[in-house]
Design an enzyme around this catalytic site. Sequence first.
Site, PDB file in Angstrom:
ATOM      1  N   GLY A 295       0.884  -1.286   0.038  1.00  0.00           N
ATOM      2  CA  GLY A 295      -0.089  -0.084   0.187  1.00  0.00           C
ATOM      3  C   GLY A 295       0.764   1.372   0.188  1.00  0.00           C
ATOM      4  O   GLY A 295       1.961   1.267  -0.703  1.00  0.00           O
ATOM      5  N   SER A 296       0.219   2.239   0.498  1.00  0.00           N
ATOM      6  CA  SER A 296       0.937   3.390   0.694  1.00  0.00           C
ATOM      7  C   SER A 296       2.268   3.607   1.224  1.00  0.00           C
ATOM      8  O   SER A 296       3.126   4.677   1.056  1.00  0.00           O
ATOM      9  CB  SER A 296       0.093   4.576   1.197  1.00  0.00           C
ATOM     10  OG  SER A 296      -1.153   4.846   0.409  1.00  0.00           O
TER      11      SER A 296
END
Length: 487
Positions: free
Chosen positions: A219-220
């Site tokens: 993810g981020s």
Amino acid sequence: MNKPLRRVAVFCGLLVLALLLRVNYVQFVQGDTLANDKHNRRVSINQFAQPRGDIIVDGKSLTGSVETPGSDFKYKATFKDGPMWAPVTGYASQAYQTTFLEGVYDKFLTGNDDRLFFNRTIDMLTGKEKQGGKVITTLNAKAQLAAFTGLGKKKGAVAALDPRTGAILALASTPSYDPSSFAGSSTKTDQKNWLALQKANNPDEPMLNRALRQVYPPGSTFKVVTAAAALENSKVTDIDAPTDSPLPWKLPLSSKFLENEGDLPCKNASLRVALKVSCNTVFGHMGDVLGKDKMREQAEKFGFNKEIMTPVRADASVYSKEMDAPSNALSAIGQYNTAATPLQMAMVAAAIANDGKLMQPYMVDKLQAPNLNVIEQTKPEEYSQPLSPANAQKLQQMMETVVKEGTGTNAQIDGVTVGGKTGTAQNGVANSKNPYAWFISYAKAADGSPVAVAVVVEDSDASRGDISGGGLAAPIAKKVMEAVLNK
């Protein structure tokens, strides 16, 4: 001698010759293979013919041995706080062999390692029982406890490193198991406990080492890798200058727009602001501008696409080599096929914290003979230089902003400079399952950063809308950092 007898004699001679050749082949060519074959019961009996050497953390033994009367195995292994330490020690079972540190150093722990020949000789001459060596680890007991209790009943993992050396400080995985529960060979207890832990009978896979052997979409948290690529390739030089980042932004070769989570100030946002609020559009667009080859090269400098030996093997994290443009843009924000172990993401945070120098991760400080002589000492080694000191320091400023005023405020520690990045990674087809909550971070001290942490929470009892890296994973990372800093 008549002809029939001569033929019989020649035939018998050939049989004797064949037998001699076979015996010599088995003894001198196949001898070592057969002697070490896992199906050779004598090997297992020899493994447990004497107490095993200990695995040590902070000067205290995690392992031990007890006698097993009524069995041809004289001793069996014991484990202190087994579920907490299983991802480090692994298991040593009379019936199911060995794994992780117990497996890598099996010969040393049993005293059969060639490097312990002198000790074995002295013990034999003095009439002492053969003794195994000790494996002295780099683990920090307080950090491990903070990681294990922080995860609690949630499914997930924690990896923590000393960025200055690469020493592994914590390696936790939940749910876990107790290696003592099947250390023997009883069909009533050990076999029953073993079978109950297998994936077919336990879908939670408690024996899976999620810190080393499970890859997740990061993810981020992967946006720090994309930011590193942008800085290293001079696509960005000033982290506070506006970037050419359209909003909305359509994925290349696609009719689909890349979405941000909420109404964020992402249009032409600076790299610092984009990381602080976690703009998908800025980093997806940046990945597209860089292209898949430069993105992959940067990821590989951090350790992606290669197994990591600690000396226990960690699975390779993945940044795909063959992708089209939209897939690369999604990969740049930690989705599509991008996947990482918690150890890998701890390495990313560690390299940034260590001014761009990534050290080889290791969890064994030294091997010690029974007479306390050091047989082998690990020397910290540089793994790679993913980014320059100047660019690493720019990334530190960005990650510290994330913790001061962005999505990672739950990792703040009074009086300590902390940098971090949150991540909430999609999970399942069309994001149908609860997302993974990530947090990577480091804490600074006067002599550099003594700890970098990666936390992933695979699922939890929280409702879907409440699952976030900042909410679930950051508090765990904070506890681990505080344990190392002795706050």
